[in-house]
Design an enzyme around this catalytic site. Structure first.
Site, PDB file in Angstrom:
ATOM      1  N   SER A 189       0.767  -1.186  -0.147  1.00 43.09           N
ATOM      2  CA  SER A 189      -0.001  -0.221   0.056  1.00 43.09           C
ATOM      3  C   SER A 189       0.985   1.164  -0.039  1.00 43.09           C
ATOM      4  CB  SER A 189      -0.787   0.121   1.144  1.00 43.09           C
ATOM      5  OG  SER A 189      -0.106   0.320   2.347  1.00 43.09           O
ATOM      6  N   ASP A 190       0.370   2.504  -0.463  1.00 45.74           N
ATOM      7  CA  ASP A 190       1.047   3.671  -0.080  1.00 45.74           C
ATOM      8  C   ASP A 190       0.730   3.799   1.465  1.00 45.74           C
ATOM      9  OD1 ASP A 190       2.178   6.042  -0.165  1.00 45.74           O
ATOM     10  OD2 ASP A 190       1.345   6.731  -1.985  1.00 45.74           O
ATOM     11  N   TRP A 191       1.505   4.909   1.981  1.00 49.52           N
ATOM     12  CA  TRP A 191       1.524   5.021   3.290  1.00 49.52           C
ATOM     13  C   TRP A 191       0.223   5.680   3.708  1.00 49.52           C
ATOM     14  CZ3 TRP A 191       5.291   2.909   1.359  1.00 49.52           C
ATOM     15  CH2 TRP A 191       6.390   2.632   2.102  1.00 49.52           C
TER      16      TRP A 191
ATOM     17  N   GLY B  43      -2.796   4.006   3.122  1.00 53.35           N
ATOM     18  CA  GLY B  43      -3.432   3.621   1.877  1.00 53.35           C
ATOM     19  C   GLY B  43      -4.415   2.300   2.049  1.00 53.35           C
TER      20      GLY B  43
END
Ligand code: BGC
Length: 720
Positions: free
Chosen positions: A255-257, A259
């Site tokens: 995931s993105d941070w 996300g």
């Protein structure tokens, strides 16, 4: 013939060796998984701090270290908050960001950047370097345009593959990001992006596909946004159908941070790693205790966790995380690294206009020079948010000119305009109320320009504008710079404007008022040296625009159609495949400067342009040969660009699309014959009715040129 057979045997042998190696890896993975407890497994699937995940020390699995970013290894952050740790040994080499890299059109330089960043990441004991960012530049206002690459899927793919392959030779995993459609920062955490399957396949997907299938990217980062109604971290179509099934991706989907939004849904959709979740204890993250609970309650099968653990262990093994021997130890801040940053900056510089050959400047003939503009002294490497770099040093334009010429020439500096945003304003408030015209600063600049032989204005943006987490609010030059440039140009006819920015700007208010215009980008740690070496002819400009520069924002497709930033948190990409130059070219709209454009200090002539045949079968490869001669008085480099278009098609197709390019360096009087290759299948479009790629038989035209508008030859061919 003999060599062909030898190559085939070699390839076969390699496949056997590789598959045996792969089998051994898979076996080792399974053995490790068998020894792990559920808690240990789950520990690998979520962060235990901002940029690390827990290891399993008793099994020799260390913590996994991730770090930003795409143009330099980011300084160490505190483990548990977003402040920097304040280390003194984490200064790094800072390259010019993404659009500047793309402007070099030089894959060898891109590879060298990959090696350097790999070495620096390893020196800092990082296992994954988060980048490259390959999202398509869809709107000139996109906050992260500077960090991304271009508006063209082919150029993006070529650059991404070169970079990733090189980086990963240094035992560091790349993380191509942000999958998918993070082409705007406005509402980035929630915006729901919709586009046709064709736009997806032809424009937004290719760089990701190439990064995985050709570049072998070991990890992929999901975008924050939604895609067709589902978050990218929960999107079966993106992560299962496309990434795993079609692209055969065997690495880590992270995931993105902050996300990740769910346990079960994300786990089932194929997310492997949850990073950066805010406001929760690590044990409460979606992929921590709630995941264990979901398994215990039978909502998720334990084999799904094993699949994710296997993906992580596989990447660890490929980057030698689990073997103490032979892993790249890396190096930091070497002269060679700095030289690569310098070359990258030099080759990114785009000469947009140069009336009466004002450039290069003959410094021995000048007595004085006015250096104007806040960007002449502004440090840029430390801005932009996650891609910021704590650079070992950064040479500003004023510093460089002073060092190089301060003893022989009078340098008259004036700030000219001021960064009007308030300190401490971390959001796009930095852009509000920034159009004040400061006549005091302008008058000072005019006075300096008046008494100087030449005036150079370092104008453009800074990272209050070009930044992650918000888009720009307009495309104009802020801080009253247009007025400043006009006033300076009135008193000094030899006014040169150097634009420092990473995304498109409206230049119509200044371009006709100054004789020379240069696009200098954010140039990384060697910015000042690079720009002065180009301005003074020690080096030559060879960059080409990686995006269209529209006359005004309304010309740009997303804005012309009124679908930016979307409504009710939804955006529909109605321009479809007509993104960037595809729109301008197909609709016959004249931009300020076209995609692929850039002048030189010399002249090039292209002759003998021909294709190897006139008629091709569907599976053929087309070869176009071109003789390129440097007929001017200076050394230079030209980027020969090959575009293709179909004369009649059953669907609307862009008039031209970039299919091949080559950057060619030539001394004065030198001539080279080059060849560019295109597979007929690469001219296909994605047929939504039949869900496959189709090349409709008929006439195609191959366009050879030096920008999408500067076409030197049209070669009609028939595809059977
Ligand atoms: C960005 C990513 C970055 C991550 C970690 C996010 O805000 O979107 O590109 O890698 O932070 O810093």
């Amino acid at each position: 013939m003999k060599t062909n057979i030898m190559t085939a045997i070699l390839l076969m042998l390699c496949t056997v060796v590789f598959s045996q190696e792969d089998k051994a890896v898979e076996k080792r993975i399974q053995l490790l998984i068998k020894k792990m407890t559920l808690n240990e497994k789950v520990g690998l699937l979520h962060g235990n701090s901002k940029f690390y995940t827990a290891g399993v020390p008793r099994l020799g699995i260390p913590e996994w270290a991730l770090s930003d970013g795409p143009h330099g290894v980011r300084a160490e952050m505190n483990r548990h908050n977003w402040n920097y740790a304040g280390w003194t040994n984490d200064y790094a080499t800072c390259f010019p960001p993404g659009t500047a890299m793309a402007a070099t059109w030089n894959l060898e330089l891109t590879r060298q950047r990959g090696y350097v960043l790999g070495e620096e990441a390893r020196y800092r004991k990082k296992d994954v370097l988060l980048g490259p960012g390959v999202n398509i530049i869809r709107t000139p206002l996109g906050g992260r345009n500077f960090e991304y690459l271009s508006e063209d899927p082919f150029l993006n793919s070529q650059l991404a593959v070169a970079y990733i392959k090189a980086l990963q030779t240094k035992d560091v995993a790349a993380s191509v990001k942000h999958f998918l459609a993070n082409s705007q920062e406005k509402n980035r955490f929630i915006i729901d992006v919709n586009m046709s399957e064709r736009a997806l396949r032809e424009i937004y997907l290719p760089a990701f596909k190439a990064s995985v299938m050709e570049g072998g990217s070991l990890t992929v980062m999901a975008a924050y946004n939604k895609f067709r109604g589902e978050f990218c971290t929960e999107n079966n179509y993106l992560s299962r159908t496309l990434l795993r099934d079609e692209f055969k991706f065997k690495g880590v989907y992270m995931s993105d941070w902050d996300g990740t939004h769910s346990t079960e849904k994300s786990a089932l959709a194929g997310l492997d790693l949850e990073m950066g979740t805010l406001n929760k204890k690590y044990e409460d993250w979606y992929f921590a205790k709630p995941l264990i609970k979901a398994i215990k309650e039978g909502r998720i099968q334990s084999s799904l966790v094993d699949e994710k653990v296997a993906n992580i262990l596989r990447v660890m093994m490929k980057t030698k995380v689990l073997s103490s021997k032979n892993r790249e130890v890396g190096s930091m801040n070497t002269k060679e690294h700095q030289q690569e940053a310098y070359r990258s900056a030099v080759e990114s510089i785009v000469l947009l206009k140069n009336e009466n050959d004002l450039l290069p400047l003959d410094m021995s003939a000048l007595k004085s020079i006015a250096v104007i503009g806040d960007n002449a002294t502004r440090l840029q490497c430390g801005g932009g948010l996650s891609s910021e770099v704590k650079t070992l040093y950064e040479i500003t334009p004023l510093q460089a000119v002073t060092t190089k010429f301060g003893k022989s020439i009078q340098i008259n500096y004036a700030q000219g305009y001021e960064k009007q945003s308030q300190p401490g304003e971390g959001s796009n408030k930095g852009q509000l109320n920034t159009d004040k015209i400061d006549w005091k600063l302008i008058d000072e600049a005019v006075a300096q320009a008046k008494k100087s032989d030449v005036a150079i204005v370092f104008a453009g943006l800074n990272h209050d504008f070009d930044s992650e987490s918000f888009d720009r609010i307009h495309m104009r030059l802020p801080y009253g710079q247009e007025t400043l440039i006009r006033e300076v140009a009135k008193v000094n006819p030899k006014t040169i404007v150097v634009i420092i920015a990473g995304s498109p700007l409206e230049l119509s208010g200044i371009a006709y008022r100054v004789p020379s215009l240069v696009w200098g980008w954010f140039g990384g740690m060697e910015a000042g040296n690079a720009v002065w070496d180009v301005l003074t002819g020690k080096e030559f400009p060879s960059g080409k625009l990686p995006f269209t520069l529209p006359v005004s924002i309304n010309q740009s497709p997303a804005h012309a159609l009124g679908n930016y930033p979307g409504r009710d948190l939804k955006v529909n990409y109605e321009e479809d495949v007509l993104v960037g130059y595809r729109w301008f070219d197909t609709k016959n709209i004249a931009p300020m400067y076209p995609f692929g454009f850039g002048l030189s200090y010399t002249r090039f002539e292209m002759t003998d342009i021909s294709s190897d045949k006139k008629e091709y079968d569907q599976n053929d490869e087309i070869t176009v040969t071109i003789s390129l001669a440097n007929t001017g008085d200076n050394t230079g480099a030209e980027v020969v660009q090959l575009y293709a278009g179909q004369t009649h098609s059953t669907v609307l197709r862009p008039k031209k699309e970039l299919k091949a390019f080559k950057k060619v360096f030539l001394e004065t009087g030198e001539k080279k014959t080059i060849s560019l290759k295109v597979k007929v299948q690469d001219m296909a479009f994605y047929n939504e009715k039949t869900s496959n790629w189709v090349v409709e038989p008929g006439e195609f035209v191959l366009y050879v040129g030096t920008s999408v508008k500067d076409i030197h030859s049209r070669l009609p061919i028939i595809v059977k």
